[in-house]
Design an enzyme around this catalytic site. Structure first.
Site, PDB file in Angstrom:
ATOM      1  N   THR A 135      -3.419 101.935  46.840  1.00 21.24           N
ATOM      2  CA  THR A 135      -4.562 101.035  46.936  1.00 21.24           C
ATOM      3  C   THR A 135      -5.751 101.708  47.595  1.00 21.24           C
ATOM      4  OG1 THR A 135      -5.321  99.004  48.049  1.00 21.24           O
ATOM      5  CG2 THR A 135      -3.546 100.205  49.096  1.00 21.24           C
ATOM      6  N   ASP A 136      -6.943 101.192  47.335  1.00 18.85           N
ATOM      7  CA  ASP A 136      -8.134 101.705  48.014  1.00 18.85           C
ATOM      8  C   ASP A 136      -8.194 101.257  49.465  1.00 18.85           C
ATOM      9  OD1 ASP A 136      -8.725  99.014  47.589  1.00 18.85           O
ATOM     10  OD2 ASP A 136     -10.599  99.370  46.519  1.00 18.85           O
ATOM     11  N   GLU A 137      -7.342 100.322  49.860  1.00 19.68           N
ATOM     12  CA  GLU A 137      -7.368  99.824  51.238  1.00 19.68           C
ATOM     13  C   GLU A 137      -6.941 100.874  52.253  1.00 19.68           C
ATOM     14  OE1 GLU A 137      -6.104  95.810  52.017  1.00 19.68           O
ATOM     15  OE2 GLU A 137      -6.088  95.352  49.871  1.00 19.68           O
ATOM     16  N   TYR A 160      -0.479  96.244  56.177  1.00 15.48           N
ATOM     17  CA  TYR A 160      -0.233  96.563  54.771  1.00 15.48           C
ATOM     18  C   TYR A 160      -0.857  97.907  54.405  1.00 15.48           C
ATOM     19  CZ  TYR A 160      -1.473  96.786  49.824  1.00 15.48           C
ATOM     20  OH  TYR A 160      -1.679  97.222  48.545  1.00 15.48           O
ATOM     21  N   LYS A 164       0.928 101.587  53.247  1.00 13.51           N
ATOM     22  CA  LYS A 164       0.597 102.250  51.991  1.00 13.51           C
ATOM     23  C   LYS A 164       0.029 103.640  52.251  1.00 13.51           C
ATOM     24  CE  LYS A 164       0.769 100.884  48.316  1.00 13.51           C
ATOM     25  NZ  LYS A 164       1.878 100.995  47.303  1.00 13.51           N
TER      26      LYS A 164
END
Length: 368
Positions: A135-137, A160, A164
């Site tokens: 993810t870009d998060e 989260y 990741k």
């Protein structure tokens, strides 16, 4: 027949990828490996189960014995690792399962692949590819300008995103240390069919139909780059087939919107397909527009202000670009949920009542 494994294939992006592979991908056997947590539902794969190329195996990527057995039994040439706990709000309320699945599970999948390839023949070792979907998060938050590139430093702000990020680092390390033929993708926010109704877009669609409040965090000006899930699936296949082992690719939809803009578009799309004048609950409440259901609520802890993807690498090197703009993708998405309310009802039963999550607050200084 070669075998492709999709972990988390009964979830949102995973199920869409399974359907994409069965319809448009190579004629491989597709094996779904999924734990079937609340967000993974076997009913989501109902249309795939009659396909002779499809196999479902219930299993946990964090269980070493199950993972090793998966590799031994099916001898895959491709692995798409999508299994993950993915809702930021749930990670705020309880991070342990995120650490176990996202970090520990990725480790077991990588270790399983390493041991599997050690005992494989030369041809299989040459063919094997492991694509980890992230993810870009992991990059943290942006200001009003700028974009995330593949070289942006990691700065996760939620449990989260942190799990990741850790998984991404493991994937890279297994290539550098062991030569494992891995690929890594970091995508922007996905939307489309089969997304569990705790996420923004399906939540807003279903709440508007039922005349419930449409909760928008903070001032509603948090910005996300939105990617239609079918476009994401096409990008994943492109990376798997043409990407260079050891490389990472950002995947974005070129559709930056504030949360308030997204909710507004949903209200307009729902109104077009289900006019508010015909909605009994709205009439009883004296509400004339779905937009009047929008309610601003307290922001969640650590809420990133803006994400935006620079996807020039995958554009230039692999020739991939999204096919759907946000308006077209949203129209298809809203229509799908309105036509599949039975699926929405079934996946929520006993799992989620559309209550707000992510309400944990910071502990006072000096406490745990």
């Amino acid at each position: 027949m070669k075998t492709t494994v999709v972990t988390g294939g009964a979830g949102f992006i995973g199920s869409n990828l399974v359907y994409y592979l069965l319809a448009r991908g190579p004629s491989d056997r597709v094996v779904v490996f999924d734990k079937l947590t609340y967000a993974g539902n076997l009913g989501t794969l109902k249309a795939a189960r009659s396909n002779p190329r499809f196999i479902f195996v219930r299993g946990d990527i964090a269980d070493r014995n199950q993972v090793r057995a998966l590799y031994r039994r099916f001898k895959p040439t491709q692995v798409y690792n999508l299994a993950a706990e993915s809702h930021v709000d749930r990670s705020i309320d309880g991070a342990a399962e995120f650490v176990r699945t996202n970090l520990g599970g990725t480790f077991e999948m990588l270790e399983g692949a390493r041991f599997y390839l050690n005992g494989a023949g030369t041809l299989l070792r040459k063919q094997f590819r492991f694509l980890h979907v992230s993810t870009d998060e992991v990059y943290g938050t942006l200001g009003k300008t700028g974009f995330f590139s593949e070289t942006t430093a990691y700065s996760p702000n939620s449990p989260y995103a942190a799990t990741k990020a850790g998984a991404d680092h493991l994937v890279r390390a297994y290539h550098e240390t062991y030569g494992l033929p891995v690929l890594l993708t970091n995508c922007s926010n996905n939307y489309g069919p089969y997304q569990f109704p705790e996420k923004l877009i399906p939540l807003m669609i279903l709440n508007s139909l039922e005349g419930k409040a449409l909760p928008v965090y903070g001032d509603g000006r948090n910005v996300r780059d939105w990617l239609y899930v079918e476009d994401h699936c096409s990008a994943l296949v492109r990376v798997m087939v043409r990407g260079k082992a050891g490389e990472k690719y950002n995947i974005g939809g070129n559709s930056e919107k504030t949360n308030l803009q997204v909710v507004g578009m949903i209200c307009r799309q729902v109104a077009r397909l289900r006019p508010p004048a015909g909605n009994r609950t709205l009439r009883e409440k004296g509400i004339a527009r779905y937009e009047d259901l929008i309610t601003f609520v307290k922001d969640r802890p650590g809420h990133d202000r803006r994400y935006a993807i620079n996807a020039s690498k995958i554009h230039k090197e692999l020739g991939w670009r999204p096919s759907y703009n946000f308006e077209r993708g949203m129209e298809r998405t809203v229509r799908w949920y309105l036509e599949n309310l039975d699926w929405c009802r079934k996946v929520q039963q006993g799992n989620y009542g559309r209550q707000r999550l992510g309400l944990s607050v910071r502990s006072p200084k000096g406490t745990r």
